[in-house]
Scaffold this active site. Structure first.
Site, short mmCIF file in Angstrom:
data_model
loop_
_atom_site.label_atom_id
_atom_site.label_comp_id
_atom_site.label_asym_id
_atom_site.label_seq_id
_atom_site.Cartn_x
_atom_site.Cartn_y
_atom_site.Cartn_z
N CYS A 333 0.93 -1.25 0.00
CA CYS A 333 -0.02 0.05 0.03
C CYS A 333 0.93 1.19 -0.15
O CYS A 333 1.36 1.72 -0.99
CB CYS A 333 -0.88 -0.06 1.20
N ALA A 334 1.12 2.04 1.19
CA ALA A 334 1.97 2.99 1.09
C ALA A 334 3.41 3.01 0.64
O ALA A 334 3.99 3.71 -0.08
CB ALA A 334 2.16 3.55 2.72
#
Length: 465
Positions: A333-334
């Protein structure tokens, strides 16, 4: 199979936003202040609530999720984590009976039954008096296998309001009112698009834990709750807990700073158990990648730190060069966002690492939210083709301007990067929106460490060139 005695409580509610996180934080801090070693747990895949529960308890919070792990592993997680604890405090998710299907699979109630734990229901009592009894009766009788042992009212307007709630419960349910938190905006932790602001992002928010503790101690019968917890029966589980970690064979950098805060304790422990030494990396302040054999980039909020991430050009260039030289990287994700060329959000666009052939756009609406079922369909550094994976995703960002790329996962449930695909593979990089939990993902840590070991073996020849 043996049995272990662990005093325990489950804090749940009729629905989300009832105040159960506030109550759980306050109770964890209040129990800890009494000298108890409190082991907090969060039902579900959330990262943010656990960061606050861990702060309040003084020890890391762990997740329990019957979608991400099977029942035996959940019991083992509790037993191992509580070996040095006096009390297990479990915060539920959503409403008590809310689950993946009409049978309540993966609900807090299902977890409470597995743990044989008493449940305390946190009820938002705004503009409610006698109706609290009807509500609680419904929750008590919906599943007789769930031990609904007490109620804590939230948003109580006055002592008179509290008295009416207590009378209604005593008169119609026999379930005691064990507390009544007053209306007080100062007890709230600020939130934004993915929930509360994470504990590790802003130390200026930490005083709220003390305020919540004081409010709970002033308005909740903490001793009665402790008595309920101690009345829980022994758990039929024989813990298989590693006594000590093996010597480290490789060094893995792990991004741990204000932008990257989403990690499961089990993932960190699994990497150490597989032979990794974890070296913390500050993507906002470190000017170079440490001397490591691999990199782990977890979740977080890079969009909140675009200027600082972009300003650290030296580290971004170092990571990009290391990826080009075959450094194994696992990113979620990030981490995927950071490895892209750029992140755009609210009219601002900032340069990132540029190791992935794509840009990322942060939108104002969720682009993926919920549990993920995936099958590995493409070659990648971590999993054999054919492996089935379970995880979760929650992201407001989306990948745009994607160039030539390979995907590792075909999603049977979830959104991923695009068109039911997730897991971008570039060299020895695997970057996905799907978050995985080591307790339900056999071989993940071992594969990443094996990749790092192989990279380590190649490094002398590379440096000699």
């Amino acid at each position: 199979m043996g049995a272990v005695h662990i005093p325990r409580l489950v804090i749940s509610a009729p629905h989300g936003r009832s105040g159960k996180t506030t109550v759980a934080i306050g109770l964890a801090a209040a129990f800890a202040r009494r000298g108890l070693r409190v082991q907090p747990f969060k039902k579900g895949p959330d990262y943010i609530d656990p960061s606050w529960l861990g702060e309040a308890a003084g020890r890391p919070c762990r997740n329990l999720d019957l979608f991400l792990m099977d029942a035996d592993r959940a019991l083992e997680t509790v037993a191992c984590a509580c070996q040095s604890a006096d009390l297990a405090l479990v915060e539920g998710a959503h409403g008590l009976y809310d689950g993946l299907d009409g049978d309540g699979a993966n609900s807090t109630a299902r977890l409470a039954r597995l743990l044989q734990a008493p449940v305390v229901l946190v009820v938002d009592a705004t503009r409610m008096t006698q109706s609290v009894a009807a509500l609680v009766l419904g929750f008590r009788d919906f599943d007789p296998g769930v031990q609904l042992a007490g109620v804590i009212a939230n948003q109580v307007s006055s002592p008179r309001h509290r008295a009416k709630l207590a009378d209604a419960l005593a008169r119609h349910t026999g379930i005691p009112l064990l507390g009544a938190l007053p209306r007080d905006p100062s007890l709230s932790i600020p939130d934004r698009h993915l929930g509360l602001v994470p504990r590790d992002e802003d130390d200026g928010l930490l005083p709220v834990v003390e305020r919540v503790r004081a409010a709970v101690e002033a308005s909740v019968d903490v001793e009665a709750l402790l008595g309920l917890a101690r009345g829980a029966p022994a758990l039929p589980v024989g813990p298989h807990c590693p006594e000590r970690m093996p010597p480290a064979q490789v060094r893995l950098a792990i991004a741990r700073d204000r932008a990257f805060t989403f990690y499961y304790m089990e993932n960190i422990e699994a990497l150490r158990a597989a032979g990794a030494e974890l070296v913390c990396l500050d993507t906002l302040g470190d000017g170079a990648l440490p001397d490591v054999d691999g990199l782990y980039l977890g979740g977080g909020f890079p969009e909140m730190f675009l200027d600082e991430l972009e300003a650290n050009e030296a580290l971004r260039a170092d990571i990009r060069a290391a990826v080009g030289e075959g450094l194994p990287v696992y990113a979620e994700c990030a981490g995927l966002m950071y490895l892209a060329r750029r992140i755009a959000w609210r009219g601002r666009s900032a340069a990132m690492v540029g190791a992935l052939p794509c840009d990322v756009e942060v939108t104002e609406r969720p682009q993926g939210h919920g549990y993920v079922r995936a099958r590995v369909t493409g070659a990648n550094p971590c999993f054999p083709v054919g492996t089935e994976l379970r995880g979760h995703e929650f992201h407001y960002s989306r990948v745009v301007n994607l160039g030539p790329a390979r995907f590792a996962y075909r999603l049977e449930r979830g959104q991923g990067v695009a068109d039911g695909r997730d897991g971008l593979v570039v060299g020895n990089v695997l970057a996905a929106y799907t978050h995985l939990h080591a307790a339900g993902t056999a071989g993940w840590a071992e594969s990443l460490v094996a990749q790092a070991r192989a990279h380590q073996a190649r490094r002398p020849a590379r440096e000699a060139r």
